[in-house]
Design a protein around this motif. Structure first.
Motif, PDB file in Angstrom:
ATOM      1  N   ARG A  96      65.084  -5.729  29.891  1.00  0.00           N
ATOM      2  CA  ARG A  96      63.997  -5.596  30.857  1.00  0.00           C
ATOM      3  C   ARG A  96      64.579  -5.080  32.167  1.00  0.00           C
ATOM      4  O   ARG A  96      65.790  -5.142  32.400  1.00  0.00           O
ATOM      5  N   LEU A 105      58.605  -1.160  22.296  1.00  0.00           N
ATOM      6  CA  LEU A 105      58.522  -2.321  21.411  1.00  0.00           C
ATOM      7  C   LEU A 105      58.761  -1.941  19.953  1.00  0.00           C
ATOM      8  O   LEU A 105      59.269  -2.751  19.163  1.00  0.00           O
ATOM      9  N   LEU A 133      56.949 -10.685  16.771  1.00  0.00           N
ATOM     10  CA  LEU A 133      58.362 -10.974  17.037  1.00  0.00           C
ATOM     11  C   LEU A 133      58.580 -12.466  17.315  1.00  0.00           C
ATOM     12  O   LEU A 133      59.601 -13.036  16.905  1.00  0.00           O
ATOM     13  N   VAL A 134      57.629 -13.082  17.996  1.00  0.00           N
ATOM     14  CA  VAL A 134      57.713 -14.532  18.226  1.00  0.00           C
ATOM     15  C   VAL A 134      57.680 -15.271  16.891  1.00  0.00           C
ATOM     16  O   VAL A 134      58.487 -16.175  16.638  1.00  0.00           O
ATOM     17  N   LEU A 141      59.896 -10.320  26.680  1.00  0.00           N
ATOM     18  CA  LEU A 141      58.732  -9.538  26.302  1.00  0.00           C
ATOM     19  C   LEU A 141      57.451 -10.085  26.911  1.00  0.00           C
ATOM     20  O   LEU A 141      56.458  -9.377  27.028  1.00  0.00           O
ATOM     21  N   ARG A 142      57.464 -11.349  27.298  1.00  0.00           N
ATOM     22  CA  ARG A 142      56.253 -11.990  27.810  1.00  0.00           C
ATOM     23  C   ARG A 142      56.108 -11.864  29.325  1.00  0.00           C
ATOM     24  O   ARG A 142      55.024 -11.952  29.860  1.00  0.00           O
ATOM     25  N   ALA A 156      50.678  -3.662  21.602  1.00  0.00           N
ATOM     26  CA  ALA A 156      51.734  -4.384  22.324  1.00  0.00           C
ATOM     27  C   ALA A 156      51.686  -5.890  22.075  1.00  0.00           C
ATOM     28  O   ALA A 156      52.697  -6.507  21.709  1.00  0.00           O
ATOM     29  N   ASP A 157      50.513  -6.496  22.264  1.00  0.00           N
ATOM     30  CA  ASP A 157      50.408  -7.946  22.053  1.00  0.00           C
ATOM     31  C   ASP A 157      50.681  -8.312  20.600  1.00  0.00           C
ATOM     32  O   ASP A 157      51.301  -9.342  20.303  1.00  0.00           O
ATOM     33  N   VAL A 177      54.495  -8.297  20.069  1.00  0.00           N
ATOM     34  CA  VAL A 177      55.156  -9.460  20.676  1.00  0.00           C
ATOM     35  C   VAL A 177      54.846 -10.722  19.879  1.00  0.00           C
ATOM     36  O   VAL A 177      55.751 -11.531  19.597  1.00  0.00           O
ATOM     37  N   ASP A 178      53.591 -10.917  19.495  1.00  0.00           N
ATOM     38  CA  ASP A 178      53.235 -12.089  18.683  1.00  0.00           C
ATOM     39  C   ASP A 178      54.015 -12.084  17.370  1.00  0.00           C
ATOM     40  O   ASP A 178      54.495 -13.138  16.912  1.00  0.00           O
ATOM     41  N   CYS A 229      62.293 -13.588  23.216  1.00  0.00           N
ATOM     42  CA  CYS A 229      60.934 -13.113  23.472  1.00  0.00           C
ATOM     43  C   CYS A 229      60.471 -13.343  24.898  1.00  0.00           C
ATOM     44  O   CYS A 229      59.449 -12.777  25.314  1.00  0.00           O
ATOM     45  N   ASP A 252      57.476  -2.232  26.151  1.00  0.00           N
ATOM     46  CA  ASP A 252      56.040  -2.082  25.959  1.00  0.00           C
ATOM     47  C   ASP A 252      55.781  -1.028  24.887  1.00  0.00           C
ATOM     48  O   ASP A 252      56.702  -0.341  24.426  1.00  0.00           O
TER      49      ASP A 252
END
Length: 368
Positions: free
Chosen positions: A252, A273, A320-321, A296-297, A313-314, A317-318, A293, A307
């Motif tokens: 980041r 992402l 990957l979590v 990412l959040r 995108a969401d 990330v979800d 993560c 991103d």
């Protein structure tokens, strides 16, 4: 005899420039920040043996890293860097962290970070390290996680700490970042050598300490395609040392860092992402992979985060979590109209150096 200076290689000039620039961006706070942990969170993590357990993650307010040269690291600017630290304040913070409350989520793992190297005596004196270990041992924690540069992870530093922990398992996080010397020592600009890393791994193995290895996804000055190659080669290196798991850290971009300056100038973007997904997929067969993560959040402080497009995108990330908890590739999304074609390319080191020097010429502090 007249001394004729030896001209620095391109890589040496690049490293010197990035080091000078990174250090010039470090800022001590105008006034001392309170001696309170600057970050506390709770989550669930998957261990290398597949177990999923609760974790409490704490970042202590400290005097910061004693070797703050990394091009992307924002943490030095979030603590009391440059101001005299009170070792007893660290012990007080730990004591408060360990005082469980009735409404606190259950956890077996305590990750206790100090924005630097836990085993660096300039950051946490040896006797204070042992006092903290005893406090943790008395609190009923099953596992303690700390972080350190590998040059401070030695038998001399580990033995008294491990003894004070008793039955508490110890995991030591080391930011190797990359197995490639150019990427690690110059582009990331961390003071980590392969030799020091491998010595630290041997020392941990002798004392039954578990290594936790961090690898970056797309450090500054790498392309997306180069970043995937770097991750795959780094995972292969770590596995060859007998280490089964890695934590991948998508880069980041945070204020007062070289990465931020490059981003402002249009010369760097954090990884897409989909690059993160591709790196995870390619590393999955070789090692037990987790993804950091929080990167990412965007939950701790201002940064530009990895991103993709608003449609996916969401979802990425979800996924990957979930993957970081389950290790199941089916939790990762398959595609999106925005997904770029990504094929790894070889790390052409001379080309990377030349390209980077050209980019930095109008931006970084000049070197003699």
């Amino acid at each position: 005899m007249t001394h004729v200076p030896v001209e620095k290689t391109g890589e040496a000039r690049l490293r010197a420039s990035l080091s000078k620039w990174s250090l010039a961006l470090r800022r001590a706070p105008e006034s001392k920040r309170p001696d309170d942990p600057r970050y506390i969170s709770y989550d669930r993590i998957r261990l290398q043996d597949g177990r999923v357990i609760g974790r409490k993650k704490v970042i202590l307010m400290s005097g910061g890293c004693s070797v703050p040269t990394c091009t992307m690291c924002p943490f030095t600017n979030e603590n009391n860097y440059g101001l005299q630290a009170r070792p007893e304040a660290l012990v007080d913070q730990v004591a408060r962290v360990l005082a469980r409350t009735p409404d606190e989520p259950d956890y077996e793992v305590l990750a206790l970070y100090n924005d630097g190297s836990f085993f660096a005596p300039r950051e946490i004196p040896r006797d204070v390290q042992v006092v903290i270990a005893r406090r943790v041992a008395a609190a009923g924690v099953r596992m303690l996680v700390v972080e350190s540069l590998p040059q401070f992870v030695t038998l001399k530093s580990l033995r008294p700490f491990v003894a004070a922990l008793g039955d508490v398992e110890l995991e030591v996080g080391i930011g190797l970042q990359s197995s490639d010397d150019l990427v690690r020592e110059t582009l990331v600009n961390t003071r980590v050598s392969r030799a020091a890393f491998e010595r630290a791994v041997v020392a941990m193995r002798q004392l039954g300490v578990r290594p936790k290895i961090y690898l970056m996804i797309k450090p500054p000055l790498l392309t997306e395609a180069e970043a995937i190659t770097d991750v795959v080669e780094s995972v292969d290196y770590v596995r060859a040392l007998g280490i089964e798991g890695v934590t991948l850290c998508p880069t980041r971009v945070s204020r007062d860092t070289v990465a931020w300056q490059l981003w402002n100038a249009g010369h760097y973007q954090p990884p897409n992402l989909w690059t993160v997904v591709e790196a995870v997929r390619r590393a999955h067969e070789a090692a037990a992979v987790r993804v950091a993560c929080i990167n990412l959040r965007g939950t701790d402080f201002e940064s530009v985060f990895p991103d993709s497009c608003p449609e996916c995108a969401d979802r990425i990330v979800d996924g990957l979590v979930r993957y970081s908890e389950t290790g199941d590739l089916s939790d990762l999304p398959r595609s999106c109209a925005c997904r770029p074609a990504l094929e790894p390319v070889a790390l052409d080191r001379p080309a990377i150096v030349d390209r980077s020097l050209e980019l930095l010429a109008p931006l970084a502090p000049s070197q003699p």
